[in-house]
Design a protein around this motif. Structure first.
Motif, PDB file in Angstrom:
ATOM      1  N   VAL A 168      36.592  35.311  28.928  1.00 51.63           N
ATOM      2  CA  VAL A 168      36.162  35.772  30.247  1.00 51.63           C
ATOM      3  C   VAL A 168      34.751  36.349  30.174  1.00 51.63           C
ATOM      4  O   VAL A 168      33.909  36.085  31.044  1.00 51.63           O
ATOM      5  N   ALA A 169      34.487  37.137  29.121  1.00 51.29           N
ATOM      6  CA  ALA A 169      33.154  37.749  28.990  1.00 51.29           C
ATOM      7  C   ALA A 169      32.073  36.703  28.799  1.00 51.29           C
ATOM      8  O   ALA A 169      30.974  36.821  29.350  1.00 51.29           O
ATOM      9  N   LEU A 170      32.359  35.645  28.049  1.00 52.87           N
ATOM     10  CA  LEU A 170      31.360  34.609  27.789  1.00 52.87           C
ATOM     11  C   LEU A 170      31.257  33.610  28.933  1.00 52.87           C
ATOM     12  O   LEU A 170      30.160  33.184  29.305  1.00 52.87           O
ATOM     13  N   ARG A 171      32.391  33.248  29.486  1.00 51.59           N
ATOM     14  CA  ARG A 171      32.408  32.190  30.516  1.00 51.59           C
ATOM     15  C   ARG A 171      32.015  32.707  31.892  1.00 51.59           C
ATOM     16  O   ARG A 171      31.258  32.056  32.623  1.00 51.59           O
ATOM     17  N   GLN A 224      37.604  41.023  38.920  1.00 54.62           N
ATOM     18  CA  GLN A 224      38.204  41.930  39.914  1.00 54.62           C
ATOM     19  C   GLN A 224      39.717  41.737  40.035  1.00 54.62           C
ATOM     20  O   GLN A 224      40.296  41.789  41.122  1.00 54.62           O
ATOM     21  N   ARG A 225      40.364  41.518  38.922  1.00 58.50           N
ATOM     22  CA  ARG A 225      41.824  41.420  38.906  1.00 58.50           C
ATOM     23  C   ARG A 225      42.332  41.716  37.509  1.00 58.50           C
ATOM     24  O   ARG A 225      41.563  41.709  36.534  1.00 58.50           O
ATOM     25  N   LEU A 226      43.624  41.972  37.404  1.00 59.99           N
ATOM     26  CA  LEU A 226      44.241  42.223  36.111  1.00 59.99           C
ATOM     27  C   LEU A 226      44.486  40.905  35.381  1.00 59.99           C
ATOM     28  O   LEU A 226      44.450  39.828  36.002  1.00 59.99           O
ATOM     29  N   PRO A 227      44.741  40.953  34.072  1.00 60.77           N
ATOM     30  CA  PRO A 227      45.052  39.712  33.352  1.00 60.77           C
ATOM     31  C   PRO A 227      46.283  39.029  33.935  1.00 60.77           C
ATOM     32  O   PRO A 227      47.163  39.693  34.508  1.00 60.77           O
ATOM     33  N   PRO A 228      46.381  37.718  33.801  1.00 59.84           N
ATOM     34  CA  PRO A 228      47.553  37.006  34.346  1.00 59.84           C
ATOM     35  C   PRO A 228      48.829  37.371  33.598  1.00 59.84           C
ATOM     36  O   PRO A 228      48.796  37.960  32.514  1.00 59.84           O
ATOM     37  N   ARG A 253      34.670  54.393  38.219  1.00 58.07           N
ATOM     38  CA  ARG A 253      35.040  52.987  38.280  1.00 58.07           C
ATOM     39  C   ARG A 253      36.384  52.810  37.591  1.00 58.07           C
ATOM     40  O   ARG A 253      36.621  53.282  36.488  1.00 58.07           O
ATOM     41  N   ARG A 254      37.265  52.057  38.259  1.00 59.14           N
ATOM     42  CA  ARG A 254      38.631  51.975  37.762  1.00 59.14           C
ATOM     43  C   ARG A 254      38.742  51.233  36.444  1.00 59.14           C
ATOM     44  O   ARG A 254      39.724  51.399  35.723  1.00 59.14           O
ATOM     45  N   GLU A 255      37.730  50.367  36.109  1.00 61.78           N
ATOM     46  CA  GLU A 255      37.830  49.679  34.827  1.00 61.78           C
ATOM     47  C   GLU A 255      37.398  50.550  33.657  1.00 61.78           C
ATOM     48  O   GLU A 255      37.592  50.169  32.506  1.00 61.78           O
ATOM     49  N   VAL A 281      38.038  44.247  31.014  1.00 62.96           N
ATOM     50  CA  VAL A 281      37.139  43.097  31.128  1.00 62.96           C
ATOM     51  C   VAL A 281      37.517  42.241  32.329  1.00 62.96           C
ATOM     52  O   VAL A 281      36.658  41.824  33.119  1.00 62.96           O
ATOM     53  N   PHE A 282      38.806  41.972  32.502  1.00 68.34           N
ATOM     54  CA  PHE A 282      39.249  41.168  33.641  1.00 68.34           C
ATOM     55  C   PHE A 282      38.897  41.863  34.955  1.00 68.34           C
ATOM     56  O   PHE A 282      38.458  41.223  35.912  1.00 68.34           O
TER      57      PHE A 282
END
Length: 397
Positions: free
Chosen positions: A136-139, A89-93, A33-35, A83-84
């Motif tokens: 992100v983890a909580l929401r 399924q995307r990188l951080p902004p 898995r890439r993450e 985590v993002f």
């Protein structure tokens, strides 16, 4: 009572090193898995950072402290990306990378200050970098894998530990001047802050295993090409629906669908286009169904729809809607040529007074499907009661 900070550093260094090795072995052998790669980088970066902190007696303290905090910041950034990727399924902004660059300024600006100020600034910088992945983890990730809640919980512990350590350095600067910070209070703040980060990495690994297990369970029950239930699962759900209909004294319905002249599609356009047709047909059928309806692929170009509470009139309307939706769906060949396919449907309404096995119910609907084929295809035929008697007599013992 004292907590020896160099010992804590060594324990954390070894902990991240062992987890890094485990992640490397797991990622290369079981979980590609890439993450997971960024989490592995978190381990190596954190190990490097704690190594620099341990080396403060053998190299200039300011240099060791700067390199250590930069290594930890790099690790936190890698974990944020993981985590993002896992949750969204995307990188951080882009704003996060701007934030990362801005946090370097207070770290560099605190080099000339005393140890307490450097500690407080470093902890606040790490806390700021951890705020986005914690949110992100909580929401967004709390209702994903159950084990991912460990990540959200331990990230909160890490944030509280970093904030506590920054405030403690501000209130008790004398405990943070020599770099050893051997007081019980300072040792506890260090332990809470960075053991929480190590726990987040372990939680992430568990969540990755859980996601793969969920995917394997899904693959065991779902047809990989169309996303419908596979043959075995459809058969099991049909058995459950038959039993429920008898128990609740309600009728249920069964539709058997078979694409007309599908072999000609494969022969003319090729099997990749045939696979595309099956996916489009499945999607067209799904758009016609309710959430409670069961849609499965029995094999090849043959599908089944189970309506747990379907009566005669409602099932006729649905079957005709499905037939029309498939007929109107545009299919495209590799060259862009548009063509259409049709479907024949056999329909059986099974009253609660009928005691049928799944095989008998399928065979009954299949008899109606055979009639639809023999009558010219692209039509719906309802199974008659006499078909049921013939069907049971023909079934093998």
């Amino acid at each position: 009572m004292l907590l020896h900070t160099p010992t804590l550093l060594l324990v954390l260094l070894l902990g991240f090193a062992l987890l890094g090795v485990q992640l490397w072995l797991t990622r290369s052998a079981t979980l590609p898995r890439r993450e997971l790669r960024p989490v592995e980088w978190l381990c190596w970066s954190s190990m490097t950072g704690f190594g620099f902190f341990l080396a403060r007696d053998w190299m200039p303290r300011d240099v060791a402290g700067l390199l250590g905090i930069l290594a930890l910041a790099a690790g936190v950034t890698c974990f944020t990306a993981a985590v993002f990727q896992h949750v969204l399924q995307r990188l951080p902004p882009k704003a996060y990378w701007v934030l990362l660059g801005l946090t370097a300024l207070p770290v560099l600006g605190s080099l000339a200050a005393d140890g307490a100020v450097r500690t407080a600034v470093s902890c606040l910088v790490l806390a700021v970098l951890l705020l986005p992945p914690t949110w992100v983890a909580l929401r967004h990730g709390w209702h994903n894998e159950v084990s991912f809640r460990i990540v959200g919980g331990t990230l909160c512990v890490t944030l509280l530990g970093l904030a506590w350590r920054a405030l403690d350095a501000w209130w008790h600067p004398a405990d943070y001047q020599d770099g050893q910070q051997d007081s019980l209070r300072a040792g506890l703040t260090f332990l809470f802050a960075f053991m929480g980060l190590l726990g987040s990495a372990f939680g992430f690994l568990l969540a990755s295993f859980e996601r793969v297990a969920q995917k394997m369970r899904r693959l065991a029950s779902v047809d990989g090409l169309t996303g419908c239930f596979n043959h075995n699962t459809t058969h099991a759900l049909l058995s459950h629906s038959l039993e429920r209909a008898r128990r609740e004294h309600l009728p249920m319905s069964l539709l058997m669908l078979d694409l007309d002249h599908f072999k000609q599609v494969n022969d003319r356009y090729g099997h990749p286009v045939g696979d595309h047709v099956l996916r489009e047909v499945a999607e067209a059928v799904r758009r016609c169904l309710r959430a409670s309806d069961v849609f499965g692929r029995l094999g090849g170009e043959e599908f089944a729809v189970i309506l747990p509470t379907g009566d005669d009139a409602g099932t006729r309307v649905l079957a005709e809607r499905i037939r029309t939706a498939i007929e109107r769906t545009d299919m495209r060949s590799d060259t862009g040529q548009v063509f259409h396919v049709t479907v024949s449907i056999g329909m059986a309404v099974i009253g609660p007074q009928l005691v049928l096995t799944p095989n008998e119910a399928l065979h009954w609907a299949d008899k109606a499907l055979y009639q639809a084929k023999s009558q010219g295809r692209n039509r719906v035929v309802v199974a008659d009661p006499w078909m049921l008697n013939t069907t049971i007599a023909e079934l093998p013992a």
